[in-house]
Design an enzyme around this catalytic site. Structure first.
Site, PDB file in Angstrom:
ATOM      1  CG  ASP A   6      -0.067  -5.196   1.772  1.00  0.00           C
ATOM      2  OD1 ASP A   6      -0.792  -4.331   2.311  1.00  0.00           O
ATOM      3  OD2 ASP A   6       1.170  -5.195   1.877  1.00  0.00           O
ATOM      4  CG  MET A  18      -1.895  -1.170   1.265  1.00  0.00           C
ATOM      5  SD  MET A  18      -2.946  -1.179   2.734  1.00  0.00           S
ATOM      6  CE  MET A  18      -3.961   0.275   2.445  1.00  0.00           C
ATOM      7  CG  HIS A  19       0.699   3.368   2.486  1.00  0.00           C
ATOM      8  ND1 HIS A  19      -0.545   3.836   2.839  1.00  0.00           N
ATOM      9  CD2 HIS A  19       0.988   2.403   3.405  1.00  0.00           C
ATOM     10  CE1 HIS A  19      -0.985   3.197   3.907  1.00  0.00           C
ATOM     11  NE2 HIS A  19      -0.079   2.318   4.262  1.00  0.00           N
TER      12      HIS A  19
END
Length: 515
Positions: free
Chosen positions: A240, A81-82
């Site tokens: 995830d 992520m991110h």
């Protein structure tokens, strides 16, 4: 018989898994790639490396199984992520992706707090501005690389770059979008307030979907490069952690997951939007439609043991090659010979700063209490225990928030170690369960593909039909007493060292010219 494919764009590699409709693993393949750290605290990857890894891993699975791409019913995507992926008008990557564990953006996070206000940002997005979040990385590009910022046409997350390469579609889903700091998490829509305050274009952001919804189909070029059949549906998938939670059956109240991957996550299902007032835990949309989750993050969980292996584990790696074993298995066996508490050796796993509970990008890793009696296996056990202490910090906040914890399920690469599972049970003082499926987020993404293509009526039904608890690990009372004492000392060490962490952080930044 048709099959489901899950593709997980991880930090160290892409894992692609093929499943039968009942959740049985047919084949899996891992293709690795590097992470680049050009300056202290920076972490970048090349999106083309992810795409090459997808081509390699999918190709290997199709070749090894002899299964045709036409037999695959649906594809689910998941991943780290991110991460910030920037594309120009031609769909070309503008710069290396700034990934989740990058810590360069502390000044931008503080700047957002000052301009917009911490409480207002939490009101808009259910989360405070942290250096890890995508929008904060985007502000760094705006300030430090204005020539790149001016050329932005699309902003994507890592798995959604793969979606674009497979389907030509610019789309994402709500669980991964929750980690951008651009999503109105309560209403599951992009936040107009954040877009306005940050001065970005709404049309940079991809279409939003629920995680099980079909976002597009494999197009001709994607088929040519991967061997997948043109027209195969690709669902939203999930970040995830949300996808991994689906793969572990964390789809009802009271069931909590602990994931020991590169990072470590304690993840709790929630029927409503519940926000930690201190911002220590994240509140995100779940991959289950209309539901949410609360999670705490240890930046370097399995990553701490991986660092130790890479720096000090040459002998174990050589022996493992000769014995055809995993070097982590050797580490675990040796650490099991050490008594709980590692004879006073305590590890703070803050190798990449820390999120929960400290929200401190300047935090540093520490081995405390070293004596001449300590050998390598003491250090390995101390790493495992330090990660467990860090995860216990998250569990304690869940309990503060009065979120029910009736069952703890553990997964991820670190959970393959019986010793690490026992340490977690002992530190948590709670029974810990593992589940039959061990393919993590890829399995959850595949189940979401099964829902989106009509194989299952709901995410809950998909989990009920495919997930089985495999093993139970009970806490040992004598170990629990030892860990209670050391855990109190572990928590005190951060407070004692907090200002020193910031001092050394500034010294390193000044010396290396890090921004």
């Amino acid at each position: 018989m048709s099959f489901l494919l899950g593709i997980d764009i991880g930090t160290s590699g892409t894992k692609t898994c093929l499943f039968r409709e009942d959740g049985t693993v047919i084949s899996s393949a891992l293709a690795e790639y590097p992470m680049y750290q050009p300056k202290p605290g920076w972490a970048e990857q090349h999106p083309e490396d992810w795409w090459q890894a997808v081509r390699d891993s999918v190709g290997r699975i199709l070749a090894e199984t002899g299964i045709s791409g036409k037999e695959i019913r649906g594809i689910g995507l998941t991943g780290q992520m991110h991460g910030l992926v920037l594309l120009d008008r031609e769909g070309k990557v503008l710069r290396p992706a700034i990934i989740w564990c990058d810590q360069r953006t502390e000044a931008q996070a503080k700047g957002m707090e000052e301009r917009i206000g911490r409480e207002r940002i939490i009101e808009y997005t259910a989360n405070p501005p942290l250096p890890n979040f995508t929008a904060v990385k985007l502000m760094w590009v705006k300030e430090r690389e204005p020539e790149v910022f001016e050329r932005i046409h699309r902003v994507l997350l890592p798995k959604d770059y793969i979606r674009y390469k497979l389907t030509g579609e610019f789309a994402t889903e709500v669980s991964d979008a929750s980690g951008t700091l651009l999503l109105d998490v309560a209403n599951r829509s992009w936040s107009g307030e954040m877009i306005r305050h940050l001065g970005i274009q709404r049309d940079w952001l991809p279409r939003l979907h629920e995680s099980h919804e079909v976002t597009g189909t494999v197009h001709a070029q994607g088929s040519k490069e991967t061997g997948l059949a043109a027209g195969t549906p690709v669902v939203g998938g999930g970040g995830d952690q949300a996808a991994g939670a689906v793969g572990n059956g964390i789809v009802r109240p009271g069931v909590v997951s602990v994931v020991i991957g590169t990072s470590g996550v304690v993840f709790a299902f929630s029927e409503q939007v519940k926000v930690d007032a201190g911002g220590r835990l994240h509140t995100f949309c779940h991959a289950v439609p209309g539901k949410w989750h609360v999670m705490g993050v240890t930046q370097a969980a399995g990553g701490s043991l991986q660092w130790f292996r890479n720096q000090f584990g040459d002998a174990e790696r050589n022996v493992a090659d000769l014995l055809n074993k995993d070097p982590y298995e050797l580490f675990s066996e040796q650490a099991a010979l050490v008594e709980p508490g590692s004879e006073g050796l305590i590890f703070l796993p803050y190798l990449m700063g820390e999120r929960t509970p400290h929200l401190d990008p300047a935090a540093k890793g520490v081995f405390f209490g070293i004596t001449s009696r300590h050998r390598k296996n003491h250090f390995v056990r101390a790493v495992m225990e330090g990660v467990a202490y860090s995860l216990a910090d998250s569990l304690s906040i869940l309990r503060e928030m009065e979120l029910k914890v009736s069952e703890v399920r553990v997964s991820g690469g670190g959970a393959r170690s019986p010793l690490w599972r026992q340490i977690i049970a002992d530190v948590f003082g709670h029974d810990v369960y593992s589940v039959r499926a061990n393919e993590g987020p890829a399995f959850g993404a595949a189940l979401l593909a099964g829902v989106g293509t009509g194989l299952f009526a709901s995410v809950e039904e998909a989990c009920e039909q495919t997930i089985r608890v495999a093993e139970k690990c009970r806490p040992l009372g004598e170990n629990r007493a030892v860990y209670d004492r050391y855990y109190r000392l572990y928590r005190k060490l951060y407070q004692d060292l907090k200002e020193d962490f910031r001092l050394v952080h500034r010294l390193v930044a000044d010396h290396h010219g890090a921004e």
